[in-house]
Design a protein around this motif. Structure first.
Motif, PDB file in Angstrom:
ATOM      1  N   ARG A  91       0.838  -1.208   0.000  1.00 17.45           N
ATOM      2  CA  ARG A  91       0.000   0.000   0.000  1.00 17.45           C
ATOM      3  C   ARG A  91       0.871   1.256   0.000  1.00 17.45           C
ATOM      4  NH1 ARG A  91      -3.199  -0.575   4.390  1.00 17.45           N
ATOM      5  NH2 ARG A  91      -4.957  -1.298   3.153  1.00 17.45           N
ATOM      6  N   ARG A  92       1.908   1.265   0.842  1.00 20.59           N
ATOM      7  CA  ARG A  92       2.809   2.433   0.926  1.00 20.59           C
ATOM      8  C   ARG A  92       3.814   2.475  -0.227  1.00 20.59           C
ATOM      9  NH1 ARG A  92       5.139   3.603   6.644  1.00 20.59           N
ATOM     10  NH2 ARG A  92       6.979   3.006   5.478  1.00 20.59           N
ATOM     11  N   GLN A  93       3.855   1.394  -1.012  1.00 22.24           N
ATOM     12  CA  GLN A  93       4.811   1.249  -2.115  1.00 22.24           C
ATOM     13  C   GLN A  93       6.254   1.149  -1.645  1.00 22.24           C
ATOM     14  OE1 GLN A  93       4.079   1.062  -5.976  1.00 22.24           O
ATOM     15  NE2 GLN A  93       2.931  -0.173  -4.524  1.00 22.24           N
ATOM     16  N   ASP A  94       6.456   0.723  -0.380  1.00 23.37           N
ATOM     17  CA  ASP A  94       7.794   0.356   0.073  1.00 23.37           C
ATOM     18  C   ASP A  94       8.217  -0.915  -0.665  1.00 23.37           C
ATOM     19  OD1 ASP A  94       7.794   2.454   1.920  1.00 23.37           O
ATOM     20  OD2 ASP A  94       6.903   1.202   3.480  1.00 23.37           O
ATOM     21  N   VAL A  95       7.251  -1.769  -0.928  1.00 20.22           N
ATOM     22  CA  VAL A  95       7.437  -2.959  -1.762  1.00 20.22           C
ATOM     23  C   VAL A  95       6.548  -2.763  -2.980  1.00 20.22           C
ATOM     24  CG1 VAL A  95       7.045  -5.451  -1.931  1.00 20.22           C
ATOM     25  CG2 VAL A  95       7.983  -4.468   0.173  1.00 20.22           C
ATOM     26  N   ARG A  96       7.163  -2.775  -4.158  1.00 20.94           N
ATOM     27  CA  ARG A  96       6.380  -2.567  -5.382  1.00 20.94           C
ATOM     28  C   ARG A  96       6.847  -3.457  -6.513  1.00 20.94           C
ATOM     29  NH1 ARG A  96       8.495   3.324  -5.247  1.00 20.94           N
ATOM     30  NH2 ARG A  96      10.638   2.986  -5.819  1.00 20.94           N
ATOM     31  N   GLY A  97       7.645  -4.472  -6.163  1.00 24.74           N
ATOM     32  CA  GLY A  97       8.134  -5.391  -7.179  1.00 24.74           C
ATOM     33  C   GLY A  97       8.040  -6.834  -6.718  1.00 24.74           C
ATOM     34  N   CYS A  98       8.386  -7.702  -7.632  1.00 26.04           N
ATOM     35  CA  CYS A  98       8.283  -9.139  -7.378  1.00 26.04           C
ATOM     36  C   CYS A  98       9.538  -9.855  -7.854  1.00 26.04           C
ATOM     37  CB  CYS A  98       7.103  -9.730  -8.135  1.00 26.04           C
ATOM     38  SG  CYS A  98       5.520  -9.094  -7.620  1.00 26.04           S
ATOM     39  N   SER A  99       9.623 -11.075  -7.426  1.00 28.89           N
ATOM     40  CA  SER A  99      10.627 -11.991  -7.920  1.00 28.89           C
ATOM     41  C   SER A  99       9.926 -13.330  -8.083  1.00 28.89           C
ATOM     42  CB  SER A  99      11.806 -12.081  -6.943  1.00 28.89           C
ATOM     43  OG  SER A  99      12.851 -12.845  -7.510  1.00 28.89           O
ATOM     44  N   PHE A 100      10.676 -14.338  -8.455  1.00 30.73           N
ATOM     45  CA  PHE A 100      10.070 -15.639  -8.684  1.00 30.73           C
ATOM     46  C   PHE A 100      11.139 -16.703  -8.542  1.00 30.73           C
ATOM     47  CE2 PHE A 100      11.078 -13.308 -12.461  1.00 30.73           C
ATOM     48  CZ  PHE A 100      11.786 -14.172 -13.279  1.00 30.73           C
ATOM     49  N   GLU A 140      11.278  -4.223 -13.646  1.00 27.26           N
ATOM     50  CA  GLU A 140      10.026  -3.961 -14.367  1.00 27.26           C
ATOM     51  C   GLU A 140       8.835  -4.695 -13.764  1.00 27.26           C
ATOM     52  OE1 GLU A 140      12.839  -4.931 -15.830  1.00 27.26           O
ATOM     53  OE2 GLU A 140      13.437  -3.153 -16.929  1.00 27.26           O
ATOM     54  N   THR A 141       9.074  -5.600 -12.814  1.00 29.17           N
ATOM     55  CA  THR A 141       7.954  -6.284 -12.169  1.00 29.17           C
ATOM     56  C   THR A 141       7.153  -5.272 -11.365  1.00 29.17           C
ATOM     57  OG1 THR A 141       9.281  -6.861 -10.227  1.00 29.17           O
ATOM     58  CG2 THR A 141       9.204  -8.467 -12.052  1.00 29.17           C
ATOM     59  N   SER A 142       5.939  -5.671 -10.965  1.00 26.45           N
ATOM     60  CA  SER A 142       5.083  -4.719 -10.262  1.00 26.45           C
ATOM     61  C   SER A 142       4.212  -5.415  -9.233  1.00 26.45           C
ATOM     62  CB  SER A 142       4.195  -3.978 -11.265  1.00 26.45           C
ATOM     63  OG  SER A 142       3.376  -4.896 -11.967  1.00 26.45           O
ATOM     64  N   ALA A 143       3.834  -4.644  -8.219  1.00 30.54           N
ATOM     65  CA  ALA A 143       2.883  -5.095  -7.204  1.00 30.54           C
ATOM     66  C   ALA A 143       2.161  -3.860  -6.696  1.00 30.54           C
ATOM     67  CB  ALA A 143       3.592  -5.809  -6.067  1.00 30.54           C
ATOM     68  N   ALA A 144       0.850  -3.909  -6.700  1.00 28.76           N
ATOM     69  CA  ALA A 144       0.053  -2.778  -6.233  1.00 28.76           C
ATOM     70  C   ALA A 144      -1.191  -3.299  -5.525  1.00 28.76           C
ATOM     71  CB  ALA A 144      -0.338  -1.876  -7.403  1.00 28.76           C
ATOM     72  N   LEU A 145      -1.750  -2.461  -4.710  1.00 27.29           N
ATOM     73  CA  LEU A 145      -2.909  -2.832  -3.910  1.00 27.29           C
ATOM     74  C   LEU A 145      -4.191  -2.343  -4.563  1.00 27.29           C
ATOM     75  CD1 LEU A 145      -3.309  -4.164  -1.103  1.00 27.29           C
ATOM     76  CD2 LEU A 145      -3.459  -1.867  -0.190  1.00 27.29           C
ATOM     77  N   SER A 146      -5.207  -3.190  -4.523  1.00 27.08           N
ATOM     78  CA  SER A 146      -6.548  -2.789  -4.947  1.00 27.08           C
ATOM     79  C   SER A 146      -7.534  -3.529  -4.059  1.00 27.08           C
ATOM     80  CB  SER A 146      -6.773  -3.137  -6.427  1.00 27.08           C
ATOM     81  OG  SER A 146      -6.659  -4.529  -6.629  1.00 27.08           O
ATOM     82  N   ARG A 147      -8.760  -3.208  -4.196  1.00 25.49           N
ATOM     83  CA  ARG A 147      -9.790  -3.897  -3.397  1.00 25.49           C
ATOM     84  C   ARG A 147     -10.332  -5.075  -4.189  1.00 25.49           C
ATOM     85  NH1 ARG A 147     -10.253  -2.336   1.743  1.00 25.49           N
ATOM     86  NH2 ARG A 147      -9.870  -0.136   2.012  1.00 25.49           N
ATOM     87  N   ALA A 148     -10.318  -6.250  -3.571  1.00 31.29           N
ATOM     88  CA  ALA A 148     -10.912  -7.426  -4.198  1.00 31.29           C
ATOM     89  C   ALA A 148     -12.414  -7.357  -3.989  1.00 31.29           C
ATOM     90  CB  ALA A 148     -10.364  -8.699  -3.562  1.00 31.29           C
ATOM     91  N   CYS A 149     -13.128  -7.681  -4.994  1.00 31.83           N
ATOM     92  CA  CYS A 149     -14.582  -7.578  -4.907  1.00 31.83           C
ATOM     93  C   CYS A 149     -15.186  -8.822  -5.554  1.00 31.83           C
ATOM     94  CB  CYS A 149     -15.036  -6.312  -5.616  1.00 31.83           C
ATOM     95  SG  CYS A 149     -16.737  -5.902  -5.289  1.00 31.83           S
ATOM     96  N   THR A 150     -15.786  -9.673  -4.771  1.00 30.94           N
ATOM     97  CA  THR A 150     -16.411 -10.861  -5.336  1.00 30.94           C
ATOM     98  C   THR A 150     -17.703 -10.476  -6.023  1.00 30.94           C
ATOM     99  OG1 THR A 150     -17.671 -11.330  -3.349  1.00 30.94           O
ATOM    100  CG2 THR A 150     -15.455 -12.298  -3.471  1.00 30.94           C
ATOM    101  N   ASN A 151     -18.192 -11.327  -6.887  1.00 34.54           N
ATOM    102  CA  ASN A 151     -19.469 -11.067  -7.565  1.00 34.54           C
ATOM    103  C   ASN A 151     -20.594 -10.870  -6.570  1.00 34.54           C
ATOM    104  OD1 ASN A 151     -18.360 -11.179 -10.087  1.00 34.54           O
ATOM    105  ND2 ASN A 151     -18.828 -13.337 -10.395  1.00 34.54           N
ATOM    106  N   ALA A 152     -20.592 -11.675  -5.512  1.00 32.13           N
ATOM    107  CA  ALA A 152     -21.660 -11.576  -4.517  1.00 32.13           C
ATOM    108  C   ALA A 152     -21.607 -10.239  -3.797  1.00 32.13           C
ATOM    109  CB  ALA A 152     -21.558 -12.724  -3.518  1.00 32.13           C
ATOM    110  N   SER A 153     -20.426  -9.808  -3.370  1.00 30.65           N
ATOM    111  CA  SER A 153     -20.353  -8.540  -2.648  1.00 30.65           C
ATOM    112  C   SER A 153     -20.626  -7.367  -3.586  1.00 30.65           C
ATOM    113  CB  SER A 153     -19.013  -8.382  -1.934  1.00 30.65           C
ATOM    114  OG  SER A 153     -17.954  -8.344  -2.841  1.00 30.65           O
TER     115      SER A 153
END
Length: 173
Positions: A91-100, A140-153
């Motif tokens: 959320r704060r973008q202290d972490v905004r990338g990924c590895s694998f 170039e990898t990325s990670a960002a926060l969003s709200r998950a929203c199920t079909n029911a909700s």
């Protein structure tokens, strides 16, 4: 609503230097076979197998390969310390990338010259894990926060808004 962390754990054809020994890039579709044959992949905190954040078999991690790379959608548990850490730092973008983490099953090498390191192209690999990390090898990898929203909700929210609007029209507040 639950928090969702999403982005690209892998960006195809993006080049990076590994330990100042060689350059590397991942070919498009390199993990496609692995995702079919070995569909249980973990999401970890900084490659630490003692700190799982999700997994495909549990339905808390979704992975999709497209023309850009390997997209992920992670629903971390916000009742665990690691889930809270993942959500907060992304959320704060202290972490905004990924590895694998992966094992190469097919690769091509191109020798470098005096000015360039050799280049490894990973054509096919077995994917073990994707990880949120503050220091990704592939920037170039990325990670960002969003709200998950199920079909029911989502449906419940639409019904609530419609009822609220109808009440306002009738003067009921």
């Amino acid at each position: 609503m639950a928090e969702l962390i999403s982005g690209f754990a892998v960006v195809y054809n993006s080049e990076t230097t590994i330990g100042n020994f060689f350059r590397e890039k991942i070919a498009p579709g390199a993990f496609d076979r692995s995702l079919v044959e070995r569909p249980d992949v973990l999401a970890l905190w900084n490659h630490n197998y003692d700190r799982p954040l999700g997994r495909t078999a549990a339905g808390t991690l979704e992975l999709r390969s497209d023309r850009i790379g390997l997209w992920f959608g992670l629903n971390p548990d916000d009742t665990t310390p690691d889930g809270i850490t993942a959500i907060g730092t992304v959320r704060r973008q202290d972490v905004r990338g990924c590895s694998f983490g992966f094992t190469v099953t097919r690769e091509t090498w191109h020798e470098g010259d005096d000015a360039q390191l050799p280049l490894r192209i990973v054509e096919e690999a077995t994917l073990w894990e994707v990880t949120l990390t503050p220091m990704p090898a592939y920037p170039e990898t990325s990670a960002a926060l969003s709200r998950a929203c199920t079909n029911a909700s989502a449906a419940t929210e639409r019904i609530r808004r419609k009822a609220e609007a109808a009440h306002r029209l009738r003067g009921i507040v």
